[in-house]
Write a protein that holds these residues in place. Structure first.
Motif, short mmCIF file in Angstrom:
data_model
loop_
_atom_site.label_atom_id
_atom_site.label_comp_id
_atom_site.label_asym_id
_atom_site.label_seq_id
_atom_site.Cartn_x
_atom_site.Cartn_y
_atom_site.Cartn_z
N LEU A 5 0.79 -0.78 -0.30
CA LEU A 5 0.13 -0.30 0.01
C LEU A 5 0.67 1.30 -0.04
N CYS A 6 0.45 2.06 -0.43
CA CYS A 6 0.48 3.57 -0.50
C CYS A 6 0.38 4.56 0.50
N TRP A 7 0.92 4.97 0.85
CA TRP A 7 0.25 5.92 1.78
C TRP A 7 0.76 7.71 1.71
N LYS A 8 -0.16 8.51 2.02
CA LYS A 8 0.71 10.53 2.09
C LYS A 8 0.11 10.68 3.09
N GLY A 9 0.73 12.21 3.59
CA GLY A 9 0.18 12.76 5.03
C GLY A 9 1.06 13.56 5.10
N THR A 10 0.70 14.86 5.91
CA THR A 10 0.80 16.06 6.08
C THR A 10 0.88 16.22 7.74
N SER A 45 13.38 11.49 7.49
CA SER A 45 14.03 12.20 8.52
C SER A 45 13.05 12.26 9.73
N ARG A 46 14.20 13.09 10.61
CA ARG A 46 13.43 12.86 11.83
C ARG A 46 11.87 14.31 11.90
N ALA A 47 12.22 14.93 10.66
CA ALA A 47 11.27 15.58 10.95
C ALA A 47 9.64 14.88 10.16
N LYS A 48 9.49 13.69 9.79
CA LYS A 48 8.88 12.96 9.44
C LYS A 48 8.76 11.45 10.53
N ASP A 49 9.17 11.63 11.33
CA ASP A 49 8.86 10.76 12.57
C ASP A 49 7.59 10.35 13.17
N PRO A 50 7.03 11.71 12.99
CA PRO A 50 6.04 11.47 13.75
C PRO A 50 4.53 11.72 12.85
N ILE A 51 4.23 10.99 11.96
CA ILE A 51 3.86 11.11 11.01
C ILE A 51 3.95 9.46 10.94
N ARG A 52 5.22 8.94 10.64
CA ARG A 52 5.14 7.68 10.40
C ARG A 52 4.29 6.77 12.26
N VAL A 54 2.38 7.73 13.11
CA VAL A 54 0.72 7.84 13.21
C VAL A 54 -0.04 6.97 12.16
N VAL A 55 1.07 6.64 11.10
CA VAL A 55 0.66 5.41 10.57
C VAL A 55 0.90 4.18 10.90
N ARG A 56 2.44 3.94 11.96
CA ARG A 56 2.29 2.56 11.88
C ARG A 56 1.29 1.88 13.58
N THR A 57 0.62 3.34 14.14
CA THR A 57 -0.42 3.50 15.25
C THR A 57 -1.59 3.31 14.84
N PHE A 58 -2.41 4.61 13.59
CA PHE A 58 -3.62 4.31 13.33
C PHE A 58 -3.67 3.69 12.10
N LEU A 59 -2.93 3.44 11.34
CA LEU A 59 -3.53 3.24 9.99
C LEU A 59 -3.11 1.57 9.95
N SER A 60 -2.20 1.25 10.77
CA SER A 60 -2.10 -0.47 11.39
C SER A 60 -3.58 -0.59 11.30
N ALA A 61 -4.10 -0.13 12.60
CA ALA A 61 -4.98 -0.63 13.74
C ALA A 61 -6.37 -0.59 12.64
#
Length: 189
Positions: A5-10, A45-52, A54-61
């Protein structure tokens, strides 16, 4: 089956990120808690860690919730045109199949006893059928293939379910938790 799957977020601060979720094995009999999610972020990058996160916690769920109904949806979708002769119906060995098999209605008595009611052997709805042909080349010796198909331990590993099988002629076998049963008539190596 592998699912990609591909994902995109801000993020709240405007940082944009995109990436992929790879699920190495998707199967109808996998418990949702056993799925593995490989999450990658493009140009990480470290700036993208919060998005990762969210993907790991919420999108995976969310994906796990969809997979939780996968077995039922698969049975519901593919059992609509399956006809099982009522005489072949027994007690289902798996609770998920019970909704897919309906018991026959009892015959209704007619006013006249002169003629017996007619019982149709064919279903009233059309049955979708197809012919499937496949050629598989095993990269194994004949003896290895023979062992894999006749050794109860190896058959259980291969089918991922309980199996009973013997190399004795006229012995009974049972595969996929009893969903496939038969008698060994001949063994050729």
């Amino acid at each position: 089956m592998v699912l990609k799957l591909c994902w995109k977020g801000t993020s709240a601060d405007g940082t944009e990120a995109e990436g992929r979720i790879t699920i190495p094995e998707v199967a109808h009999d996998t418990d949702p808690s056993d799925y593995v999610f490989e999450i990658t972020v493009d140009s990480d990058s470290r700036a993208k860690d919060p998005i990762r996160q969210v993907v790991r916690t919420f999108l995976s769920a969310e994906i796990k919730q969809v997979f939780a109904s996968f077995t039922k949806d698969l049975i519901d979708s593919h059992s609509k045109d399956v006809y099982i002769d009522p005489s072949q119906l027994g007690t289902p060995s798996h609770s998920a199949t019970s909704s897919a098999i309906s018991q026959p209605e009892p015959l209704k008595k007619t006013g006249s006893s002169a003629s017996a009611p007619k019982v149709s052997e064919s279903p009233s709805a059309p049955i979708n059928t197809c012919t499937l042909k496949d050629t598989i080349e095993f990269v194994a010796s004949g003896m290895d293939v023979f062992q894999a198909l006749t050794d109860p331990t190896l058959v259980s590993i291969w089918t991922r379910s309980p199996a009973t099988i013997s190399k004795d002629i006229d012995s009974n076998f049972s595969l996929f938790g009893g969903n496939i049963q038969g008698t060994v008539k001949e063994l050729v190596m």
